[in-house]
Design a protein around this motif. Structure first.
Motif, mmCIF file in Angstrom:
data_model
loop_
_atom_site.group_PDB
_atom_site.id
_atom_site.type_symbol
_atom_site.label_atom_id
_atom_site.label_comp_id
_atom_site.label_asym_id
_atom_site.label_seq_id
_atom_site.Cartn_x
_atom_site.Cartn_y
_atom_site.Cartn_z
ATOM 1 N N LEU A 56 0.278 4.163 7.615
ATOM 2 C CA LEU A 56 0.402 2.786 7.099
ATOM 3 C C LEU A 56 1.357 1.979 7.978
ATOM 4 O O LEU A 56 1.129 0.807 8.265
ATOM 5 N N ARG A 114 0.286 10.064 5.998
ATOM 6 C CA ARG A 114 -0.425 8.833 5.591
ATOM 7 C C ARG A 114 0.532 7.638 5.567
ATOM 8 O O ARG A 114 0.164 6.532 5.974
ATOM 9 N N ASN A 167 0.797 -1.236 0.000
ATOM 10 C CA ASN A 167 0.000 0.000 0.000
ATOM 11 C C ASN A 167 0.823 1.276 0.000
ATOM 12 O O ASN A 167 0.281 2.361 -0.178
ATOM 13 N N ASN A 204 -5.431 3.388 -2.124
ATOM 14 C CA ASN A 204 -4.330 4.281 -1.735
ATOM 15 C C ASN A 204 -4.284 5.511 -2.644
ATOM 16 O O ASN A 204 -4.069 6.630 -2.175
ATOM 17 N N HIS A 208 3.345 4.343 -1.029
ATOM 18 C CA HIS A 208 3.332 5.154 -2.247
ATOM 19 C C HIS A 208 4.383 6.244 -2.132
ATOM 20 O O HIS A 208 5.054 6.357 -1.097
#
Lengths: 358, 236
Positions: A86, A82, A57, B178, A59
């Motif tokens: 995660l 973010r 997930n 995401n 990025h």
């Protein structure tokens, strides 16, 4: 005297976590050196026995967009939050970015939150509003090269090869290039600070090599974000690399190693560009100076297959270096893909020699 | 205080980046951009701390602020703890928000960066991805890159990647949830607003320059104008 040195050196050392990591992949390293990220995880998991999360997930941190100024700081801070969220999902709190630009971004964001608590509150609010998520600041942020540096002695015990010229018995002469955002943004977040950066020196010296000191050692590789992304600006980028190569040339390095994926790529590609533009190379054989990632250097010393590490993705060919050390390789395996099929060979440049006869 | 200085002061990076510059010029001495371009970070610090609105506006209108390469060598060397590189970032932000960036050749390049790196972040979750480093736009990458680009899945996956597929690994396809959350973050924090301003002002600039512009993609004259134009007037 030794005691005084030790006392002062403490100020240049950072805390590096020892287990339970969240690995933040690098956009550039994934694209240009995917074998290096695979080697890093293999070293940590299979050789050092560490727990590392490789989260599907995750990025981009937006770093390249941020430093080319199309992404506002509020956005970057919230995207970083973010990613930390995660990490929280996985129950670990030691963060290791693969990318040096990201390492700078994560530290810049956390330092901003520390200096300006209202920015921290604002980011928490933005993240909640956008995603419903919460996050925690990592306990430790170390660059992936910090981890390899920390365990350099343990890795040495597992290495069948050394950074030594097997023909002369002398240490190989190595240029180490530290990505600017590893130590110039927050010197105290790097091992050795900006002046005495130790992260690559420690690996090279422990594994038998000799570090080359040269005048432009700390000069930027020339990436410059918008100065490379936009074609019209690439003269800036190549000119900076040229300055470094002209400075290191008299010291006749055997190879270059970088902890930043962008630097490793640019110092390789710009050698090709300079050779094709003006016929100049910076070695005696017109083949260029090989440029490696630190994972590649650790990997082949540990006995990994050079073509599984991705050394065939460098424009400057690495076989002369492998032969100096005595690392075996199968030439027929070099251009073979995942399916086991031969994929053909890259075209030959006009000036930079890529065909190597032992 | 004046309009532009107020805007600068609203950004914490400006507050953090400028204490009291004594104009020693160490930043300029160490700066890779100053060696190549007609660029002097010392002067920029001097102008912004003078609070001279006309001179600050001139910075926002011209090529000067776009020469910095963000290496941040200035931060490491400044004896007063200033960061000219951060000041530049804030000036660039204001230049884009006010539309002044389209007045300079180097400023107009923000459109090309938005259409490449910016779109890539939202569409794929990567700033840079092998798929957008097309050898035609990157001849400097050389023949090995071309070979890799043409055989990317075979080669990347041999090296342990998971090219464009579900699951973990390098170059994996990032799950849509995401990307949705990243896009929402851009929406809430002003990222999309900045993208929209770059688009709006660039379209207007293209019109006034009589250059063909398209709402999406890179296959249009204005993109290549901003990506490739070099008047050759920038270097020392």
């Amino acid at each position: 005297m030794e005691e005084i040195t030790k006392k002062y050196w403490k100020d240049y050392q950072k805390e590096i976590a020892d287990d339970n990591f969240y690995y933040e992949r690098s956009c550039i390293r994934q694209s240009f050196f995917p074998g290096s990220e695979a080697a890093f995880l293999k070293i940590l998991r299979e050789i050092l026995g560490k727990n590392v999360i490789d989260d599907p997930n995750q990025h981009t941190c937006t770093g390249i967009g941020y430093h080319s100024d199309i992404v506002p700081f509020d956005t970057t801070m919230t995207v970083v939050a973010r990613i930390f969220s995660l990490m929280k999902d996985h129950g670990v709190n030691n963060f290791i970015p693969s990318c040096v630009t990201s390492f700078g971004i994560f530290n810049e964001v956390v330092e901003t939150w520390n200096h300006f608590p209202e920015e921290y509150e604002k980011t928490k609010h933005f993240l909640k509003q956008a995603t419903g998520r919460d996050f925690e600041i990592p306990q430790n942020i170390s660059h992936a090269s910090d981890i390899i540096y920390k365990y350099r002695k343990e890795l040495k015990e597992k290495m069948p090869y050394r950074l030594v010229n097997r023909h002369t018995g002398k240490p190989l002469r190595v240029v180490e290039h530290i990505g600017c955002h590893y130590s110039k943004l927050f010197a105290k977040k790097s091992e050795g600070g900006m002046e005495f950066s130790k992260v690559l020196v420690g690996m090279i010296e422990e594994w038998g090599g000799e570090v080359v000191d040269y005048p432009e050692r700390r000069h930027c590789c020339g990436f410059g974000f918008r100065q490379y992304i936009v074609m019209a600006n690439r003269g800036y980028s190549v000119a900076n690399t040229k300055k470094k190569f002209e400075s290191m040339q008299p010291y006749k390095p055997d190879f270059i190693v970088a902890n930043c994926p962008g630097c490793a790529m640019f110092m390789d590609r710009w050698q090709y560009t300079i050779a094709e533009m003006e016929g100049t190379t910076y070695d005696d054989n017109k083949m260029g100076i090989p440029v490696l990632t630190y994972e590649e250097m650790a990997g082949f010393l540990l006995g990994f297959n050079p073509w599984d590490l991705g050394l065939q993705l460098h424009q400057v060919q690495v076989e002369p270096l492998l032969d100096k050390i005595g690392i075996p390789y199968d030439p027929k395996d070099k251009y073979v893909g995942k399916s086991g099929n031969f994929l053909g060979e890259p075209e030959k440049p006009e000036n930079l020699i890529t065909v190597y006869g032992k | 205080m004046g309009k532009f200085y107020d805007l600068l002061m609203q950004d914490v990076r400006f507050v953090e980046g400028l204490n009291a510059c004594m104009n020693c010029g160490v930043c300029t001495a160490i700066c890779p951009a100053a060696e190549i371009y007609k660029y002097d970070p010392r002067q920029i610090c001097d102008i912004v701390q003078s609070r001279n609105e006309e001179k600050i506006k001139e910075l926002l209108l011209t090529d000067t602020i776009w020469y910095c390469g963000q290496c941040m060598s200035c931060k490491a060397r400044c004896p007063r703890g200033n960061t000219p590189g951060l000041i530049i970032s804030v000036l660039r932000k204001i230049s884009q928000e006010t539309g002044l960036f389209t007045n300079s050749e180097k400023g107009r390049q923000q459109f090309a960066i938005k259409r490449t790196v910016g779109e890539n972040i939202l569409n794929t979750g990567y700033c840079v991805h092998i798929d957008i480093v097309n050898p035609k736009l990157h001849p400097e990458q050389g023949p090995v890159w071309k070979w890799y680009y043409e055989n990317k899945e075979e080669i990347a996956d041999r090296l342990g990647a998971n090219y464009n597929k579900d699951g973990s690994g390098a170059l994996r396809k990032i799950p849509q949830q995401n990307l949705d959350e990243v896009k929402k973050i851009f929406e809430v924090t002003g990222g999309l607003d900045l993208f929209n301003k770059i688009e709006k002002y660039s379209e207007s600039a293209a019109k006034s320059m009589n250059i063909y512009f398209e709402k999406e993609g890179i296959n249009n004259e204005y993109f290549f104008q901003t990506y490739m134009e070099n008047s050759g007037k920038h270097e020392n």
